[in-house]
Design an enzyme around this catalytic site. Structure first.
Site, short mmCIF file in Angstrom:
data_model
loop_
_atom_site.label_atom_id
_atom_site.label_comp_id
_atom_site.label_asym_id
_atom_site.label_seq_id
_atom_site.Cartn_x
_atom_site.Cartn_y
_atom_site.Cartn_z
N TYR A 111 43.32 22.78 -10.54
CA TYR A 111 42.08 22.32 -11.18
C TYR A 111 42.47 21.60 -12.47
CZ TYR A 111 37.99 21.87 -13.95
OH TYR A 111 37.02 21.31 -14.74
N HIS B 96 49.25 20.14 -4.71
CA HIS B 96 48.64 21.33 -4.09
C HIS B 96 47.84 22.15 -5.08
CE1 HIS B 96 52.16 20.61 -1.41
NE2 HIS B 96 52.82 20.56 -2.55
N ASN C 136 54.27 15.13 -12.90
CA ASN C 136 54.16 16.00 -11.73
C ASN C 136 53.45 17.29 -12.15
OD1 ASN C 136 55.38 16.44 -8.81
ND2 ASN C 136 55.38 18.39 -9.93
N LEU D 227 0.85 -1.20 0.00
CA LEU D 227 0.00 0.00 0.00
C LEU D 227 0.88 1.26 0.00
CD1 LEU D 227 -2.68 -1.06 2.66
CD2 LEU D 227 -2.50 -1.69 0.24
N GLY E 297 -2.32 0.84 15.71
CA GLY E 297 -3.55 0.19 16.13
C GLY E 297 -3.24 -0.82 17.23
#
Ligand code: UD1
Ligand code: CA
Length: 484
Positions: free
Chosen positions: A368, A365, A379, A11, A145
């Site tokens: 992006y 270090h 490297n 249900l 119930g």
């Protein structure tokens, strides 16, 4: 036997109003899995064909179910939610087995053994209804119930209608019933509408069977296994139970959690023995972690496949990626849709997006690296940014094995840096670099002797301002010391 004689009905049409989100509660997650999937996966495990009653936000629920079950589930629509009895009535056309296993969709912690015991009891007693009960020491909470047994009679009294002694009547209805189809056919249409709630209660069938001296039996289960989820507090409590179970499972398999109470684990993860998991770590989706890894504090892994001996330093976020054995990520590493090969190192504040880092390659270090294929032993110097996006398209960068990218390089994709090439620190690399070449992409430095003194002599000195605490008026610095 279960699978040939029993049809499952779950249900899931209710509005879940007590959650106050406007969203069906059945798609809220427990340990990363939508609530409705707990019931349907349980029935799948037991090979019981399943029909789900949908209504409120039915498309949302069907899409969650089809993502996991494909087309193996059938559906029945309850257009208006007039209670659990009415929900079952809506399925009548589809009954095709001798017994119906009816389950509330919001009881996620049930285990297969409970259903098996229910079935065995139902068969043994040749019963009309057999249902699961539990002892709840605090039955006034949760709106369950009550199961009231007096002599040979048995009935379920819903919380809102219960006026007995709350501390005496601690047997509650779990919302899981095995019902003989012939009995259901005779009685489901006879349920009476409850005026106060404007609902038809499935639970009234118990009294109907009992009043007709038909066999009604109960099977008791631990309360933690049958917790119903009607609001966020109950969802949270159920997740604690599930999480404890998962933690124990992995602890027994040799995983060390430094602060188990603060870890989030999804259901479908795998963690190898000898692995350490720090405080506040989230391990989600289909993540697989190898042996002897170290996942340090506040890191988050989602859909990650990880080899052995990997170290994830604190505060790292890794998604949809492969981290091969003995690689290192972080602290504050971000790796998305990428592969970090064996012994490679993605260091502090380094972000990888759709990028492959070769074996023993290092970006230690502040970098992006996007849409790049980085060779073995490369490297990448601190501060390197690959400019992969021109505002419209993403472009690819290839960096050959053993290349050395100097610090603070700006690499403007698309381009290729050949094997063993060097790029000078501070370069803006706009063109391909041949194998073993040195690329210098910066202007030469010019030194003008004595020029600094000349500049200084032309600069006017700023008047010095003496100030005390009273010299500040709000954020404004006042030149006198009064505060008018
Ligand atoms: C129900 C039982 C209660 C039991 C408790 C166990 C009834 C009348 N009461 O109460 O005895 O102790 O479960 O957790 O059955 N649903 C529909 N259509 C509807 C109404 C509900 O499909 O019209 C579905 C809901 O989506 C939910 C399930 O049925 O998955 C149970 O409904 P809910 O409103 O949560 O029932 P409870 O009040 O918890
Ligand atoms: Ca409920």
């Amino acid at each position: 036997m279960l699978s040939t004689k029993v049809q499952g009905i779950v249900l899931a049409a209710g509005q879940g109003t007590r959650f106050n989100t406007g969203r069906s509660k059945l798609v809220e997650k427990i340990c990363g899995q939508e609530m409705i999937l707990f019931a349907t996966r349980l029935l799948e495990q037991l090979h019981i064909p399943t029909l789900v009653v949908v209504g409120y936000q039915k498309e949302l629920i069907k899409s969650v179910l089809s993502q996991h079950h494909g087309s193996s589930i059938s559906y029945c629509v309850q257009e208006q939610q007039k209670g659990t009895g009415h929900a079952v009535l809506c399925t009548q056309q589809h009954w095709d087995r001798d017994h119906l296993l009816i389950m509330n969709g919001d009881v996620p912690l049930v285990t297969p053994d409970i259903i098996e015991r229910l079935y065995n009891e139902h068969t043994k007693t040749n019963g009309e209804i057999t249902f699961v009960t539990s002892h709840n020491p605090d039955p006034s909470s949760g709106g369950y119930g009550r199961v009231i047994k007096k002599g040979n009679s048995i009935a379920i009294v819903e919380a809102r209608d219960f006026d007995g002694d709350p501390t005496e009547e601690c047997c509650i209805n779990a919302g899981i019933y095995l019902v003989r189809r012939a009995f259901l056919e005779d009685t489901i249409g006879t349920l009476k509408l409850h005026e106060t709630s404007q609902e038809f209660y499935l639970t009234d069938l118990v009294k109907i069977a009992s009043d007709n001296n038909l066999t009604v039996t109960t099977v008791s289960a631990p309360f933690d296994r049958i917790r119903g989820i009607n609001n966020f507090q109950e969802l949270w409590a159920a997740e604690q139970v599930k999480r404890c179970e998962l933690l124990k499972h992995w602890m027994d398999r040799g995983v060390h959690f430094s602060a188990a109470q603060n870890v989030h684990l999804d259901l479908d993860i795998t963690i190898g023995s000898g692995t350490y998991v720090g405080c506040g770590v989230h391990i989600q989706g289909k993540t697989i972690i190898g042996k002897n890894c170290k996942i340090n504090e506040f890191s988050s892994l989602e859909d990650v496949t990880m080899g052995d001996g990997v170290e994830v330093h604190p505060h790292s976020i890794i998604k949809n990626s492969i981290i091969e054995s003995f690689a290192e990520v972080g602290p504050f590493g971000h790796v998305d849709q990428s592969t970090v090969k064996e012994y490679a190192h993605v260091g502090k504040f380094v972000e990888l997006k759709r990028t492959t880092m070769g074996r023993i390659a290092k970006a230690k270090h502040l970098a992006y690296l996007g849409d790049a294929q980085i060779g073995d032993r490369v490297n990448i110097g601190a501060g390197t940014v690959i400019c992969n996006y021109d505002g419209t398209h993403k472009h690819k960068t290839i960096i050959g094995d053993d290349a050395f990218i100097g610090s603070n390089n700006t690499i403007i994709a698309p381009l290729t840096v050949g094997k063993k090439a060097f790029t000078a620190a501070g370069s803006v690399i706009t063109d391909d670099v041949p194998e073993s070449a040195l690329a210098i992409g910066r202007t030469h430095q010019t030194n003008k002797e004595g020029y600094a003194d000349k500049i200084r002599s032309t600069q006017q000195e700023e008047p010095r301002v003496e100030f005390t605490a009273a010299g500040f008026v709000g954020a404004l610095k006042s030149k006198n010391n009064s505060c008018q």
